[in-house]
Design a protein around this motif. Structure first.
Motif, PDB file in Angstrom:
ATOM      1  N   GLU A   7      23.458  19.784  56.399  1.00  0.00           N
ATOM      2  CA  GLU A   7      24.604  19.942  57.298  1.00  0.00           C
ATOM      3  C   GLU A   7      25.373  18.631  57.446  1.00  0.00           C
ATOM      4  O   GLU A   7      24.782  17.551  57.435  1.00  0.00           O
ATOM      5  N   LEU A   8      26.675  18.748  57.625  1.00  0.00           N
ATOM      6  CA  LEU A   8      27.484  17.536  57.852  1.00  0.00           C
ATOM      7  C   LEU A   8      27.186  17.076  59.276  1.00  0.00           C
ATOM      8  O   LEU A   8      26.910  17.891  60.151  1.00  0.00           O
ATOM      9  N   PRO A   9      27.219  15.739  59.509  1.00  0.00           N
ATOM     10  CA  PRO A   9      26.932  15.223  60.852  1.00  0.00           C
ATOM     11  C   PRO A   9      27.985  15.639  61.881  1.00  0.00           C
ATOM     12  O   PRO A   9      29.179  15.673  61.580  1.00  0.00           O
ATOM     13  N   ARG A  10      27.511  15.973  63.074  1.00  0.00           N
ATOM     14  CA  ARG A  10      28.443  16.343  64.155  1.00  0.00           C
ATOM     15  C   ARG A  10      28.553  15.195  65.166  1.00  0.00           C
ATOM     16  O   ARG A  10      29.424  15.186  66.026  1.00  0.00           O
ATOM     17  N   THR A  11      27.607  14.243  65.047  1.00  0.00           N
ATOM     18  CA  THR A  11      27.662  13.044  65.888  1.00  0.00           C
ATOM     19  C   THR A  11      27.275  11.859  65.014  1.00  0.00           C
ATOM     20  O   THR A  11      26.539  12.018  64.038  1.00  0.00           O
ATOM     21  N   VAL A  12      27.780  10.675  65.358  1.00  0.00           N
ATOM     22  CA  VAL A  12      27.442   9.459  64.615  1.00  0.00           C
ATOM     23  C   VAL A  12      27.296   8.336  65.619  1.00  0.00           C
ATOM     24  O   VAL A  12      28.083   8.236  66.568  1.00  0.00           O
ATOM     25  N   ALA A  13      26.279   7.503  65.421  1.00  0.00           N
ATOM     26  CA  ALA A  13      26.067   6.377  66.332  1.00  0.00           C
ATOM     27  C   ALA A  13      26.335   5.085  65.571  1.00  0.00           C
ATOM     28  O   ALA A  13      25.969   4.959  64.403  1.00  0.00           O
ATOM     29  N   GLY A  14      26.992   4.148  66.233  1.00  0.00           N
ATOM     30  CA  GLY A  14      27.220   2.843  65.630  1.00  0.00           C
ATOM     31  C   GLY A  14      26.271   1.904  66.351  1.00  0.00           C
ATOM     32  O   GLY A  14      26.096   2.033  67.566  1.00  0.00           O
ATOM     33  N   VAL A  15      25.617   1.013  65.628  1.00  0.00           N
ATOM     34  CA  VAL A  15      24.695   0.069  66.278  1.00  0.00           C
ATOM     35  C   VAL A  15      24.980  -1.360  65.806  1.00  0.00           C
ATOM     36  O   VAL A  15      25.441  -1.588  64.686  1.00  0.00           O
ATOM     37  N   ASP A  16      24.704  -2.304  66.708  1.00  0.00           N
ATOM     38  CA  ASP A  16      24.920  -3.717  66.370  1.00  0.00           C
ATOM     39  C   ASP A  16      24.161  -4.583  67.368  1.00  0.00           C
ATOM     40  O   ASP A  16      23.810  -4.124  68.446  1.00  0.00           O
ATOM     41  N   GLY A  17      23.949  -5.826  66.973  1.00  0.00           N
ATOM     42  CA  GLY A  17      23.222  -6.735  67.857  1.00  0.00           C
ATOM     43  C   GLY A  17      24.027  -7.991  68.117  1.00  0.00           C
ATOM     44  O   GLY A  17      24.728  -8.477  67.239  1.00  0.00           O
ATOM     45  N   GLY A  18      23.930  -8.495  69.336  1.00  0.00           N
ATOM     46  CA  GLY A  18      24.618  -9.727  69.693  1.00  0.00           C
ATOM     47  C   GLY A  18      23.565 -10.616  70.341  1.00  0.00           C
ATOM     48  O   GLY A  18      22.417 -10.187  70.454  1.00  0.00           O
ATOM     49  N   PHE A  19      23.950 -11.836  70.720  1.00  0.00           N
ATOM     50  CA  PHE A  19      22.952 -12.722  71.313  1.00  0.00           C
ATOM     51  C   PHE A  19      23.374 -13.302  72.650  1.00  0.00           C
ATOM     52  O   PHE A  19      24.560 -13.591  72.856  1.00  0.00           O
ATOM     53  N   VAL A  20      22.399 -13.466  73.537  1.00  0.00           N
ATOM     54  CA  VAL A  20      22.650 -14.061  74.850  1.00  0.00           C
ATOM     55  C   VAL A  20      21.514 -15.057  75.094  1.00  0.00           C
ATOM     56  O   VAL A  20      20.588 -15.176  74.261  1.00  0.00           O
ATOM     57  N   ASP A  21      21.567 -15.767  76.216  1.00  0.00           N
ATOM     58  CA  ASP A  21      20.515 -16.750  76.535  1.00  0.00           C
ATOM     59  C   ASP A  21      20.396 -17.799  75.436  1.00  0.00           C
ATOM     60  O   ASP A  21      19.288 -18.145  75.017  1.00  0.00           O
ATOM     61  N   ASN A  22      21.526 -18.301  74.972  1.00  0.00           N
ATOM     62  CA  ASN A  22      21.512 -19.323  73.933  1.00  0.00           C
ATOM     63  C   ASN A  22      20.746 -18.866  72.699  1.00  0.00           C
ATOM     64  O   ASN A  22      20.077 -19.668  72.052  1.00  0.00           O
ATOM     65  N   GLY A  23      20.852 -17.587  72.403  1.00  0.00           N
ATOM     66  CA  GLY A  23      20.189 -17.086  71.208  1.00  0.00           C
ATOM     67  C   GLY A  23      18.741 -16.665  71.393  1.00  0.00           C
ATOM     68  O   GLY A  23      18.067 -16.324  70.428  1.00  0.00           O
TER      69      GLY A  23
END
Length: 226
Positions: free
Chosen positions: A28-44
DNA sequence: GCGACAG
DNA sequence: ATCTTGTCGC
């Protein structure tokens, strides 16, 4: 499952898990898609990961989640998963529902051991995933057209690992490769289907904003965080 | 030995 | 990844 802290253990885990990658499309073709990514805090010292769920084919954001996890691995090219995946997985788990597809900010198959971040997340979560990176990690390719939609194979040691795809005319291309449960052929089509007026597809573009501390409006504000 | 090297 | 505003061009 716990995550390795040493480089040798991380390399061994990639070699072991690479055998689990499956590159066939879902019926089946996707009906929902999630985008994910990471960033940094606390000086990395901490990873702030974001997962934004969008509805297809209209790409409307319907949910978002953020998770904070202590950094336990240094940045080593080809071992990005061990830095960001734990937090990204936590964010995905808080989304409230499993997406039909996940687009990651990084490589999938286009990796030295054919096991980039998208493959790792896909195998770990048993979800269809695609890697859509802003720059190249490995592979060579022919020059590609300057128009939106132009695409050329990303090759490495005689095999195709992904595509170099121009999502906007006159703008640097993105590097697309399947992660898990998606074929090489459909990976680029799905990324194009998720792209509107920006270089990055909406899922990862929005996830990047959230992971960077910005705000993204979701109509039915059902966001989570931890 | 000399570059290249996702985020 | 991250430090950071306005500005030039399609």
């Amino acid at each position: 499952m716990d995550w390795p802290t040493r480089v040798d253990a991380a390399l061994a885990l990639q070699q072991a898990l690479r055998t689990q990658v499956h590159l066939c499309d879902e019926p089946e073709l996707p009906r929902t898609v999630a985008g994910v990514d990471g960033g940094f805090v606390d000086n990395g010292a901490t990873v702030r990961a974001a997962a934004v769920l969008l509805r297809l084919p209209d790409l409307q954001p319907v949910a978002q989640a953020v998770a904070y996890v202590p950094v336990r691995f240094p940045y080593v090219p080809s071992l990005l998963s061990f830095r960001e995946a734990p937090a990204i997985i936590a964010a995905l788990e808080q989304l409230g529902q499993r997406p039909d597809l996940v687009i990651c900010d990084g490589q999938g198959l286009a990796h030295p051991r054919r096991f980039g971040l998208a493959c790792h997340l896909g195998v770990y979560c048993d979800l269809p995933t695609i890697g859509c990176a802003k720059t190249r990690l490995i592979g060579q390719h022919e020059p590609l057209g300057n128009e939106r939609g132009a695409c050329t194979a990303l090759m490495h040691e005689g095999e195709q690992l992904g595509w170099v795809l121009r999502t906007r005319s006159g703008v640097k291309p993105v590097y697309v490769s399947p992660g898990h449960r998606v074929s090489l052929a459909r990976a680029a089509n799905l990324v194009m289907a998720c792209t509107t007026r920006y270089r990055l597809p909406e899922p990862t573009r929005l996830a990047h904003q959230v992971a960077s501390g910005k705000t993204v409006s979701v109509p039915s504000d059902k966001q989570n965080s931890q």
